[in-house]
Design an enzyme around this catalytic site. Structure first.
Site, PDB file in Angstrom:
ATOM      1  N   ILE A 249     -12.554  51.583  56.735  1.00 48.03           N
ATOM      2  CA  ILE A 249     -11.928  52.659  57.516  1.00 48.03           C
ATOM      3  C   ILE A 249     -12.946  53.158  58.542  1.00 48.03           C
ATOM      4  O   ILE A 249     -13.504  54.249  58.413  1.00 48.03           O
ATOM      5  CB  ILE A 249     -11.444  53.812  56.605  1.00 48.03           C
ATOM      6  CG1 ILE A 249     -10.556  53.276  55.473  1.00 48.03           C
ATOM      7  CG2 ILE A 249     -10.662  54.841  57.431  1.00 48.03           C
ATOM      8  CD1 ILE A 249     -10.065  54.348  54.498  1.00 48.03           C
ATOM      9  N   PRO A 250     -13.219  52.318  59.562  1.00 47.05           N
ATOM     10  CA  PRO A 250     -14.152  52.780  60.597  1.00 47.05           C
ATOM     11  C   PRO A 250     -13.562  53.995  61.306  1.00 47.05           C
ATOM     12  O   PRO A 250     -12.350  54.064  61.515  1.00 47.05           O
ATOM     13  CB  PRO A 250     -14.281  51.583  61.540  1.00 47.05           C
ATOM     14  CG  PRO A 250     -13.178  50.656  61.198  1.00 47.05           C
ATOM     15  CD  PRO A 250     -12.682  51.002  59.835  1.00 47.05           C
ATOM     16  N   HIS A 251     -14.417  54.950  61.642  1.00 49.31           N
ATOM     17  CA  HIS A 251     -13.919  56.162  62.286  1.00 49.31           C
ATOM     18  C   HIS A 251     -15.021  56.801  63.106  1.00 49.31           C
ATOM     19  O   HIS A 251     -16.208  56.558  62.871  1.00 49.31           O
ATOM     20  CB  HIS A 251     -13.389  57.154  61.241  1.00 49.31           C
ATOM     21  CG  HIS A 251     -14.362  57.480  60.170  1.00 49.31           C
ATOM     22  ND1 HIS A 251     -14.564  56.659  59.075  1.00 49.31           N
ATOM     23  CD2 HIS A 251     -15.222  58.512  60.014  1.00 49.31           C
ATOM     24  CE1 HIS A 251     -15.492  57.191  58.294  1.00 49.31           C
ATOM     25  NE2 HIS A 251     -15.919  58.320  58.842  1.00 49.31           N
ATOM     26  N   CYS A 252     -14.601  57.605  64.067  1.00 46.45           N
ATOM     27  CA  CYS A 252     -15.562  58.334  64.885  1.00 46.45           C
ATOM     28  C   CYS A 252     -14.853  59.478  65.591  1.00 46.45           C
ATOM     29  O   CYS A 252     -13.623  59.543  65.625  1.00 46.45           O
ATOM     30  CB  CYS A 252     -16.218  57.416  65.916  1.00 46.45           C
ATOM     31  SG  CYS A 252     -15.104  56.830  67.215  1.00 46.45           S
TER      32      CYS A 252
END
Length: 156
Positions: free
Chosen positions: A70-73
C-alpha cells in the site's frame, strides 16, 4: 479536506484500476502509479508524485505482507484523495515485512494536510487486504473492470 468519511469506493476510479500491470521492480511500480495519476490529471506532477512515493518507501517498505503493498504519500496542492489499484503481471520484490514478493498494490495519494483521512483509509485498506479470500478474488481478475468491481464489491 475535512471529510473524514472517505471510503475506498469514493477515491478509486475505474481509470486508475489496472489489471496485470507490467512492472519489473518496486521502482517501476511507483513510476507506473505516478504516470497513471498524471495521465488522469495533468495538473499533478508525475515527478512530484514519484519522488514523494519513493521518499515514503525510504522510511520503511509499504509492503504489508502476503503479496500486498500500500504505497502512499502526501502531495502539496492536491484537493482530494486519489487511489490506484493494480495487480501485477509478475510479483516484484517490495522489501515487504514478510519478504514475500508483491503482486497486489493499492496506492494512496492524499493532500498534504489530510492526516486523519489518510490514516482512516490506510486502516480500511489494511482490513480489506487482511481477508485472504478477498485478495484471491482480486488476483483472479482478468481485466481492469472486473478488478474495479471486485474491489468495490465488499465496500458498500
Amino acid at each position: 479536506m475535512s471529510d473524514t468519511s472517505l471510503t475506498i469506493d469514493n477515491i478509486l476510479s475505474s481509470q486508475l484500476t489496472l489489471c496485470q500491470a507490467p512492472a519489473s521492480s518496486k521502482k517501476r511500480v511507483l513510476e507506473f502509479i505516478a504516470e497513471r495519476i498524471h495521465y488522469q490529471d495533468e495538473t499533478l506532477s508525475e515527478s512530484d508524485i514519484f519522488s514523494n512515493l519513493v521518499s515514503r518507501e525510504r522510511l520503511g517498505s509499504t509492503g504489508i505482507g502476503q503479496g500486498i503493498a500500500i504505497p502512499h504519500c502526501r502531495l502539496d496542492g492536491l484537493d482530494r484523495v486519489i487511489g490506484v489499484l493494480m495487480t501485477l503481471q509478475e510479483p516484484v520484490d517490495f522489501d515487504a515485512i514478510d519478504n514475500q514478493p508483491v503482486d497486489l498494490v493499492f496506492a494512496l495519494v492524499v493532500p498534504k494536510e489530510a492526516t486523519s483521512a489518510h490514516l482512516e483509509l490506510l486502516s480500511q485498506l489494511a482490513e480489506k487486504f487482511n481477508d485472504g479470500a478477498f485478495c484471491q478474488r482480486l488476483r483472479q481478475c482478468t481485466d481492469s473492470d472486473s478488478l474495479y468491481q471486485g474491489m468495490l464489491a465488499d465496500s458498500q
